[in-house]
Design an enzyme around this catalytic site. Structure first.
Site, PDB file in Angstrom:
ATOM      1  N   ASP A 155     -47.367 104.396  55.202  1.00  0.00           N
ATOM      2  CA  ASP A 155     -46.369 103.706  56.024  1.00  0.00           C
ATOM      3  C   ASP A 155     -45.682 102.603  55.227  1.00  0.00           C
ATOM      4  OD1 ASP A 155     -48.626 102.120  55.844  1.00  0.00           O
ATOM      5  OD2 ASP A 155     -48.416 101.284  57.861  1.00  0.00           O
ATOM      6  N   GLU A 156     -45.598 102.784  53.924  1.00  0.00           N
ATOM      7  CA  GLU A 156     -44.944 101.816  53.046  1.00  0.00           C
ATOM      8  C   GLU A 156     -43.715 102.441  52.389  1.00  0.00           C
ATOM      9  OE1 GLU A 156     -48.730  99.046  51.602  1.00  0.00           O
ATOM     10  OE2 GLU A 156     -47.740 100.386  50.183  1.00  0.00           O
TER      11      GLU A 156
END
Length: 243
Positions: A155-156
């Site tokens: 989720d980066e």
């Protein structure tokens, strides 16, 4: 004989008089048939050559398309269609290779989706995937063609800007605000999330002696943004943050 030798097969053969000896007339008829066959064979050979060239050209185009597709797949994240981490790090390393004489500044933004696990736990992983896809769309809309956005981890996201610090700060604020204001649609539901952003800046590529260290610093800044309450930007060097 010399006249026949000099005759182009595309032209008519010399006329043979009806009064010529039978053997000559028979030889002329036979030769005429042979020439017709040669002309037909040459036309067929030309047709086959054209057909072969078309097939070679078509195969070359298909091979080029396949190579481009393979290159794209090797450089892209399959979910978001942004660049992947491997390609991003290759680009960053290539900037390092060209440091000599390059005075243009660079900014790196590292974005982490706030409470992403809660989205997955509450709405399912398909909802989480859709959030990532829509964030990727926001990044594409909010960046220039010369910028590079990549999915860095689960989720980066990471962004490389060839720009000065003020532009980097403004881009970070704009992206944070756009994601905060976005209504994430999934399966008839409207979801909301925010991002925490770390920002690292080098006033020139010459000053960025170690890209890995720069990535480490921006990672630390991103976690500092989390610690300070999320949905904010924290800058590496000055330690400034914007809520």
């Amino acid at each position: 004989g010399q006249r026949l030798h000099d005759t182009n097969f595309d032209s008519e053969l010399p006329k043979i008089s009806p009064k010529a000896p039978l053997e000559i007339r028979q030889l002329a008829d036979s030769l005429g048939g042979t020439v017709d066959e040669l002309i037909a064979s040459r036309a067929e050979l030309a047709r086959l050559n054209d057909s072969l060239q078309e097939r070679v050209d078509s195969a070359t185009r298909e091979l080029r398309k396949s190579n481009q597709k393979l290159e794209y797949l090797a450089q892209s994240d399959h979910l978001t269609q942004l660049a992947n981490r491997r390609y991003f790090e290759q680009v960053l390393a290539s900037l390092d290779d060209r440091r000599q004489g390059d005075s243009q500044g660079i900014c790196i933004l590292l974005l982490d989706v706030d409470k992403f696990k809660d989205i997955n736990d509450r709405h399912g992983h398909a909802a989480g995937d859709e959030v990532l896809i829509q964030i990727a769309g926001i990044l594409r809309q909010g960046l220039r063609n010369t910028d590079l956005a990549a999915r860095y981890a689960g989720d980066e996201f990471v962004v490389l800007l060839r720009a000065g610090l003020e532009i980097g700060r403004q881009r970070a604020r704009d992206l944070r605000d756009a994601i905060d204001a976005h209504h994430f649609q999934f399966d008839g539901q409207t979801l909301h999330t925010t991002v925490s952003i770390g920002l690292a800046y080098c006033h020139s590529i010459n000053a960025c002696s170690d890209p890995d260290e720069l990535l480490h610093q921006v990672d630390v800044a991103m976690y500092e943004a989390k610690r300070q309450g999320r949905n904010r930007v924290v800058e590496v060097e000055q330690g400034h943050s914007w809520a």
